[in-house]
Scaffold this motif. Structure first.
Motif, PDB file in Angstrom:
ATOM      1  N   LEU A  26       0.841  -1.199   0.000  1.00  0.00           N
ATOM      2  CA  LEU A  26       0.000   0.000   0.000  1.00  0.00           C
ATOM      3  C   LEU A  26       0.872   1.244   0.000  1.00  0.00           C
ATOM      4  O   LEU A  26       2.002   1.218   0.462  1.00  0.00           O
ATOM      5  N   ARG A  27       0.285   2.331  -0.507  1.00  0.00           N
ATOM      6  CA  ARG A  27       0.996   3.612  -0.513  1.00  0.00           C
ATOM      7  C   ARG A  27       0.064   4.706  -0.003  1.00  0.00           C
ATOM      8  O   ARG A  27      -1.125   4.725  -0.342  1.00  0.00           O
ATOM      9  N   LYS A  29      -1.703   8.121  -0.075  1.00  0.00           N
ATOM     10  CA  LYS A  29      -2.078   8.924  -1.241  1.00  0.00           C
ATOM     11  C   LYS A  29      -1.371  10.273  -1.255  1.00  0.00           C
ATOM     12  O   LYS A  29      -0.584  10.570  -2.132  1.00  0.00           O
ATOM     13  N   ASP A  30      -1.661  11.091  -0.290  1.00  0.00           N
ATOM     14  CA  ASP A  30      -1.075  12.432  -0.221  1.00  0.00           C
ATOM     15  C   ASP A  30      -1.283  12.947   1.198  1.00  0.00           C
ATOM     16  O   ASP A  30      -2.194  13.740   1.454  1.00  0.00           O
ATOM     17  N   GLN A  34      -4.005  15.744   3.145  1.00  0.00           N
ATOM     18  CA  GLN A  34      -4.945  15.332   4.189  1.00  0.00           C
ATOM     19  C   GLN A  34      -4.787  16.208   5.426  1.00  0.00           C
ATOM     20  O   GLN A  34      -5.784  16.612   6.040  1.00  0.00           O
ATOM     21  N   SER A 117      -9.617   3.879   4.139  1.00  0.00           N
ATOM     22  CA  SER A 117      -9.185   3.815   2.740  1.00  0.00           C
ATOM     23  C   SER A 117      -9.032   5.193   2.113  1.00  0.00           C
ATOM     24  O   SER A 117      -8.509   5.312   1.003  1.00  0.00           O
ATOM     25  N   CYS A 119      -6.995   7.450   2.811  1.00  0.00           N
ATOM     26  CA  CYS A 119      -5.605   7.914   2.784  1.00  0.00           C
ATOM     27  C   CYS A 119      -4.633   6.950   2.115  1.00  0.00           C
ATOM     28  O   CYS A 119      -3.448   7.251   2.012  1.00  0.00           O
ATOM     29  N   TRP A 120      -5.140   5.809   1.666  1.00  0.00           N
ATOM     30  CA  TRP A 120      -4.250   4.791   1.118  1.00  0.00           C
ATOM     31  C   TRP A 120      -4.663   4.385  -0.289  1.00  0.00           C
ATOM     32  O   TRP A 120      -5.830   4.515  -0.654  1.00  0.00           O
ATOM     33  N   THR A 121      -3.723   3.871  -1.051  1.00  0.00           N
ATOM     34  CA  THR A 121      -4.017   3.312  -2.363  1.00  0.00           C
ATOM     35  C   THR A 121      -3.235   2.017  -2.539  1.00  0.00           C
ATOM     36  O   THR A 121      -2.205   1.807  -1.900  1.00  0.00           O
ATOM     37  N   HIS A 122      -3.763   1.124  -3.384  1.00  0.00           N
ATOM     38  CA  HIS A 122      -3.088  -0.149  -3.637  1.00  0.00           C
ATOM     39  C   HIS A 122      -1.926   0.042  -4.598  1.00  0.00           C
ATOM     40  O   HIS A 122      -2.023   0.806  -5.552  1.00  0.00           O
ATOM     41  N   ASN A 124       0.157  -1.503  -7.575  1.00  0.00           N
ATOM     42  CA  ASN A 124      -0.197  -2.403  -8.666  1.00  0.00           C
ATOM     43  C   ASN A 124       0.358  -3.815  -8.458  1.00  0.00           C
ATOM     44  O   ASN A 124       1.533  -3.990  -8.148  1.00  0.00           O
ATOM     45  N   MET A 157      -8.559  -1.734   3.302  1.00  0.00           N
ATOM     46  CA  MET A 157      -8.053  -1.765   1.931  1.00  0.00           C
ATOM     47  C   MET A 157      -8.286  -3.103   1.236  1.00  0.00           C
ATOM     48  O   MET A 157      -7.690  -3.392   0.199  1.00  0.00           O
TER      49      MET A 157
END
Length: 255
Positions: A26-27, A29-30, A34, A117, A119-122, A124, A157
């Motif tokens: 996970l990463r 987002k920004d 936030q 979720s 604040c986070w993104t998967h 790839n 997530m």
């Protein structure tokens, strides 16, 4: 997804495969956005983004040195208090005139927000790689320098029930690359360190931490660490999880 015979052969020697989380699966987002948006929603506007980023890095470094492992060994400090103090110190660094009552509200909101979720993104291929390892019949776990809220983050997530265990540094009492954190799961499972593989994004913490504990390890880095030894470690490093998965599925891998 169907497993290739090559993937199964490449992981045949392992009974346990563990993953790091942040910047591996996970990463964020920004986080700076936030912080600024949450402050603005509470009437604290016009904060300088560059200064916010600098202050956060400074205060995170200070808190990590003064109260290691999210306050794990600091008397009367819970991990939530660690984060609340960090947020307050960051905003005070940006603007010392923010009222303390507003700082408390902002900090509490951010503490909750970063466990969702929003604040986070998967990254790839993260879910695909974890699923392939599970399908190969391995015990699949997480070893992460993180506070006890990690299961909540992973669940939010979509990784709920994808891992046989989630081991945080807070629970372990030591942080990667300390061998102590790698010893816990092999002792629990009663397996040899040579039967364990760790996948992460930090050369020192993940790659060397695992190998110095007798494990095998793979590294994922879009920009290779300058300390990466091209004569040995480079062949265990991949620019992405997608490339790692593709290689394990299609090429014989020499451990």
């Amino acid at each position: 997804m169907p497993l290739t015979a090559q993937f199964v052969r490449n992981l045949q020697r392992f009974r346990l495969v563990t993953f790091d989380v942040t910047d591996t699966l996970l990463r964020l987002k920004d986080p700076t956005t936030q912080y600024i948006q949450t402050a603005a929603a509470n009437g604290v506007a016009s904060l300088d983004r560059t200064k916010m980023e600098l202050c956060f890095r400074q205060q995170f470094k200070w808190m990590s040195k003064k109260h290691k492992n999210y306050g794990r060994n600091t008397p009367n400090m819970e991990w939530q208090s660690w984060w609340l103090q960090l947020v307050a110190k960051t905003f005070n660094c940006v603007d010392a005139n923010i009222p303390q009552d507003k700082l408390q509200i902002i900090a509490e909101q951010l503490l909750s927000l970063f466990r969702t979720s929003a604040c986070w993104t998967h990254i790839n291929c993260a879910a695909e790689l974890v699923q392939c390892v599970r399908q190969a019949g391995k015990c699949v776990g997480v070893i992460s320098n993180f506070d006890p809220s990690l299961p909540q983050v992973l669940s939010a997530m979509g990784f709920d029930k994808k891992f046989d265990f989630i081991l945080t540094s807070y629970e372990a009492g030591v942080m990667k690359p300390d061998p102590g954190i790698f010893q816990i799961p092999v002792k629990r499972l009663q397996i040899a360190p040579s039967e364990a593989l760790h996948i992460g994004n930090k050369f020192d913490l993940d790659y060397l931490g695992a190998r110095n504990s007798g494990w095998s390890s793979l590294l994922v880095q879009s920009q290779p660490d300058p300390k990466l030894d091209t004569s040995s470690a480079a062949k265990y490093s991949f620019p992405s999880l997608a490339k790692m998965l593709q290689t394990l599925e299609s090429q014989e891998f020499a451990w």
